[in-house]
Design an enzyme around this catalytic site. Structure first.
Site, PDB file in Angstrom:
ATOM      1  N   HIS A 151       0.467 -20.594 -31.665  1.00 25.40           N
ATOM      2  CA  HIS A 151       0.548 -19.701 -32.829  1.00 25.40           C
ATOM      3  C   HIS A 151      -0.862 -19.298 -33.233  1.00 25.40           C
ATOM      4  O   HIS A 151      -1.719 -20.179 -33.433  1.00 25.40           O
ATOM      5  CB  HIS A 151       1.264 -20.384 -33.991  1.00 25.40           C
ATOM      6  CG  HIS A 151       1.367 -19.535 -35.213  1.00 25.40           C
ATOM      7  ND1 HIS A 151       2.290 -18.521 -35.340  1.00 25.40           N
ATOM      8  CD2 HIS A 151       0.638 -19.531 -36.359  1.00 25.40           C
ATOM      9  CE1 HIS A 151       2.122 -17.940 -36.522  1.00 25.40           C
ATOM     10  NE2 HIS A 151       1.132 -18.525 -37.155  1.00 25.40           N
ATOM     11  N   ASP A 188       7.448 -22.027 -37.074  1.00 22.19           N
ATOM     12  CA  ASP A 188       6.030 -22.402 -37.093  1.00 22.19           C
ATOM     13  C   ASP A 188       5.772 -23.613 -37.978  1.00 22.19           C
ATOM     14  O   ASP A 188       4.661 -23.809 -38.483  1.00 22.19           O
ATOM     15  CB  ASP A 188       5.174 -21.212 -37.545  1.00 22.19           C
ATOM     16  CG  ASP A 188       5.359 -20.009 -36.629  1.00 22.19           C
ATOM     17  OD1 ASP A 188       5.271 -18.876 -37.116  1.00 22.19           O
ATOM     18  OD2 ASP A 188       5.626 -20.215 -35.436  1.00 22.19           O
ATOM     19  N   SER A 207      -3.166 -22.617 -33.226  1.00 18.58           N
ATOM     20  CA  SER A 207      -2.504 -23.919 -33.277  1.00 18.58           C
ATOM     21  C   SER A 207      -1.485 -24.013 -32.155  1.00 18.58           C
ATOM     22  O   SER A 207      -0.753 -23.046 -31.892  1.00 18.58           O
ATOM     23  CB  SER A 207      -1.766 -24.109 -34.610  1.00 18.58           C
ATOM     24  OG  SER A 207      -2.635 -23.925 -35.721  1.00 18.58           O
ATOM     25  N   ASN A 245       4.881 -24.306 -28.660  1.00 22.07           N
ATOM     26  CA  ASN A 245       4.536 -22.934 -29.020  1.00 22.07           C
ATOM     27  C   ASN A 245       3.050 -22.854 -29.326  1.00 22.07           C
ATOM     28  O   ASN A 245       2.446 -23.834 -29.794  1.00 22.07           O
ATOM     29  CB  ASN A 245       5.334 -22.468 -30.242  1.00 22.07           C
ATOM     30  CG  ASN A 245       5.022 -21.033 -30.628  1.00 22.07           C
ATOM     31  OD1 ASN A 245       5.088 -20.127 -29.798  1.00 22.07           O
ATOM     32  ND2 ASN A 245       4.648 -20.823 -31.881  1.00 22.07           N
TER      33      ASN A 245
HETATM   34  N1  LIG Z   1      12.843 -22.009 -34.483  1.00 17.01           N
HETATM   35  C1  LIG Z   1      11.635 -21.537 -34.083  1.00 17.01           C
HETATM   36  N2  LIG Z   1      11.580 -20.411 -33.353  1.00 17.01           N
HETATM   37  C2  LIG Z   1      10.366 -19.944 -32.952  1.00 17.01           C
HETATM   38  C3  LIG Z   1       9.180 -20.598 -33.339  1.00 17.01           C
HETATM   39  C4  LIG Z   1       9.286 -21.798 -34.108  1.00 17.01           C
HETATM   40  O1  LIG Z   1       8.266 -22.460 -34.440  1.00 17.01           O
HETATM   41  N3  LIG Z   1      10.528 -22.230 -34.461  1.00 17.01           N
HETATM   42  N4  LIG Z   1       7.941 -20.038 -32.994  1.00 17.01           N
HETATM   43  C5  LIG Z   1       8.016 -18.615 -32.673  1.00 17.01           C
HETATM   44  C6  LIG Z   1       6.756 -17.923 -32.275  1.00 17.01           C
HETATM   45  N5  LIG Z   1       6.315 -17.141 -33.431  1.00 17.01           N
HETATM   46  C7  LIG Z   1       5.108 -17.475 -33.958  1.00 17.01           C
HETATM   47  O2  LIG Z   1       4.357 -18.312 -33.402  1.00 17.01           O
HETATM   48  C8  LIG Z   1       7.120 -16.099 -33.978  1.00 17.01           C
HETATM   49  C9  LIG Z   1       7.820 -15.252 -33.136  1.00 17.01           C
HETATM   50  C10 LIG Z   1       8.632 -14.242 -33.674  1.00 17.01           C
HETATM   51  C11 LIG Z   1       8.748 -14.073 -35.039  1.00 17.01           C
HETATM   52  C12 LIG Z   1       9.644 -13.004 -35.585  1.00 17.01           C
HETATM   53  O3  LIG Z   1       9.617 -12.710 -36.773  1.00 17.01           O
HETATM   54  N6  LIG Z   1      10.447 -12.424 -34.683  1.00 17.01           N
HETATM   55  C13 LIG Z   1      11.426 -11.365 -35.050  1.00 17.01           C
HETATM   56  C14 LIG Z   1      11.350 -10.229 -34.036  1.00 17.01           C
HETATM   57  C15 LIG Z   1       9.931  -9.728 -33.928  1.00 17.01           C
HETATM   58  C16 LIG Z   1       9.804  -8.787 -32.737  1.00 17.01           C
HETATM   59  O4  LIG Z   1      10.756  -8.643 -31.946  1.00 17.01           O
HETATM   60  O5  LIG Z   1       8.677  -8.227 -32.614  1.00 17.01           O
HETATM   61  C17 LIG Z   1      12.843 -11.920 -35.008  1.00 17.01           C
HETATM   62  O6  LIG Z   1      13.097 -12.888 -34.246  1.00 17.01           O
HETATM   63  O7  LIG Z   1      13.681 -11.320 -35.713  1.00 17.01           O
HETATM   64  C18 LIG Z   1       8.047 -14.913 -35.893  1.00 17.01           C
HETATM   65  C19 LIG Z   1       7.222 -15.913 -35.375  1.00 17.01           C
HETATM   66  C20 LIG Z   1       9.062 -18.374 -31.625  1.00 17.01           C
HETATM   67  N7  LIG Z   1      10.311 -18.821 -32.168  1.00 17.01           N
HETATM   68  N1  LIG Z   2       4.073 -15.751 -33.450  1.00 19.11           N
HETATM   69  C1  LIG Z   2       3.863 -15.865 -32.037  1.00 19.11           C
HETATM   70  C2  LIG Z   2       2.580 -15.172 -31.652  1.00 19.11           C
HETATM   71  O1  LIG Z   2       2.123 -14.250 -32.308  1.00 19.11           O
HETATM   72  N2  LIG Z   2       2.001 -15.646 -30.543  1.00 19.11           N
HETATM   73  C3  LIG Z   2       0.783 -15.043 -30.058  1.00 19.11           C
HETATM   74  O2  LIG Z   2       1.122 -13.977 -29.186  1.00 19.11           O
HETATM   75  C4  LIG Z   2       0.027 -13.807 -28.287  1.00 19.11           C
HETATM   76  C5  LIG Z   2       0.606 -13.708 -26.901  1.00 19.11           C
HETATM   77  O3  LIG Z   2      -0.403 -13.277 -26.037  1.00 19.11           O
HETATM   78  P1  LIG Z   2      -0.128 -13.341 -24.448  1.00 19.11           P
HETATM   79  O4  LIG Z   2       1.207 -12.648 -24.234  1.00 19.11           O
HETATM   80  O5  LIG Z   2      -1.286 -12.584 -23.870  1.00 19.11           O
HETATM   81  O6  LIG Z   2      -0.092 -14.785 -24.071  1.00 19.11           O
HETATM   82  C6  LIG Z   2      -0.881 -15.041 -28.424  1.00 19.11           C
HETATM   83  O7  LIG Z   2      -2.054 -14.708 -29.128  1.00 19.11           O
HETATM   84  C7  LIG Z   2      -0.038 -16.002 -29.222  1.00 19.11           C
HETATM   85  O8  LIG Z   2      -0.809 -16.859 -30.060  1.00 19.11           O
END
Ligand SMILES: Nc1nc2c(c(=O)[nH]1)N[C@@H](CN(C=O)c1ccc(C(=O)N[C@@H](CCC(=O)O)C(=O)O)cc1)CN2
Ligand SMILES: NCC(=O)N[C@@H]1O[C@H](COP(=O)([O-])[O-])[C@@H](O)[C@H]1O
Length: 212
Positions: A109, A145, A136, A107
């Site tokens: 982040h 994360d 990251s 992932n």
């Molecule tokens: N088990 C894991 N799942 C995910 C990770 C992880 O490290 N462990 N990384 C995320 C990506 N992410 C941040 O980098 C992230 C994505 C989504 C959410 C979140 O709160 N999602 C909500 C819905 C939000 C929306 O639809 O706009 C949800 O799932 O209810 C937080 C962090 C990907 N998954």
């Molecule tokens: N928590 C997950 C998160 O926020 N990820 C972030 O979403 C963007 C996706 O951009 P992209 O669709 O243009 O690649 C990126 O900036 C990534 O770091």
């Protein structure tokens, strides 16, 4: 050639960076499939333009997270993935999915983990008055994360910055960092073991490999 499946929810600029790196020979892999949980994700257009198979798998049609994740596991496996890349995929994944791919699941982040796990990271950094921010790349675990950090890149926060300008600075770093880390994995240099990230047989520090 290692097979890469990319999961998206939005614009797909990181997907595009990975596609471009593969096409230019900077990344010894092939994006064989793109899966989005959002039908309107522009990343689907990017994939189709590049001749890459796409699939929309909305989470809305499932009773719970686990049943969605089971369907997502099947979809990824149908593409025969060696590496699964989350690139703006905005669903929290359950152990059903993580357990199927842990160790070959990455992932990106938009923060300097462990700071600002979750969402809205740019505004949180601004609100905190941070003078530096960044991105990251980490292995994905069940802890949101919280997986072992592989690499980070920093950006300066200026007084004129807002969330959009900060996001743009971070994107520029992301588009270099992610293809580099994916390349480490497909070249067999990067592993996850003992809850840590390892590069060339050496454990990486908690903040991962620092790039400029
Ligand atoms: N088990 C894991 N799942 C995910 C990770 C992880 O490290 N462990 N990384 C995320 C990506 N992410 C941040 O980098 C992230 C994505 C989504 C959410 C979140 O709160 N999602 C909500 C819905 C939000 C929306 O639809 O706009 C949800 O799932 O209810 C937080 C962090 C990907 N998954
Ligand atoms: N928590 C997950 C998160 O926020 N990820 C972030 O979403 C963007 C996706 O951009 P992209 O669709 O243009 O690649 C990126 O900036 C990534 O770091």
């Amino acid at each position: 050639m290692k097979r890469i499946v990319v999961l998206i929810s939005g614009s797909g600029s990181n997907l595009q960076a990975i596609i471009d790196a593969c096409g230019e020979g900077r990344l010894n892999g092939q994006v064989v499939g793109v899966i989005s949980n959002k039908a309107d994700a522009y990343g689907l257009t990017r994939a189709a333009t590049a001749g890459i198979a796409t699939q929309v798998l909305s989470h809305k049609g499932f009773a719970d997270r686990e049943s969605y994740d089971a369907a997502l596991v099947a979809a990824v496996n149908d593409f025969g993935a060696d590496l699964v890349v989350l690139a703006g995929f905005m669903r929290i994944l359950t152990p059903v999915f993580v357990g199927a791919f842990e160790g070959r699941l990455l992932n990106i982040h938009p923060s300097l983990l462990p700071k600002y796990k979750g969402l809205n990271t740019h505004q949180r950094a601004l609100d905190a008055g941070d003078n530096e921010h960044g991105v990251s790349v980490h292995f994905v675990t069940a802890e949101l994360d919280g997986g072992p950090v592989i690499a980070q890149a920093k950006v300066a926060v200026d007084s004129s910055d807002n969330a959009d300008s900060l996001a743009h600075k971070v994107h520029l770093k992301e588009h270099v960092l992610y293809p580099m880390v994916c390349g480490w994995f497909v070249d067999g240099r990067l592993q996850m073991g003992e809850g840590k990230a390892w590069l060339d047989g050496q454990v990486l520090p908690p903040c991962g490999y620092a790039t400029h």
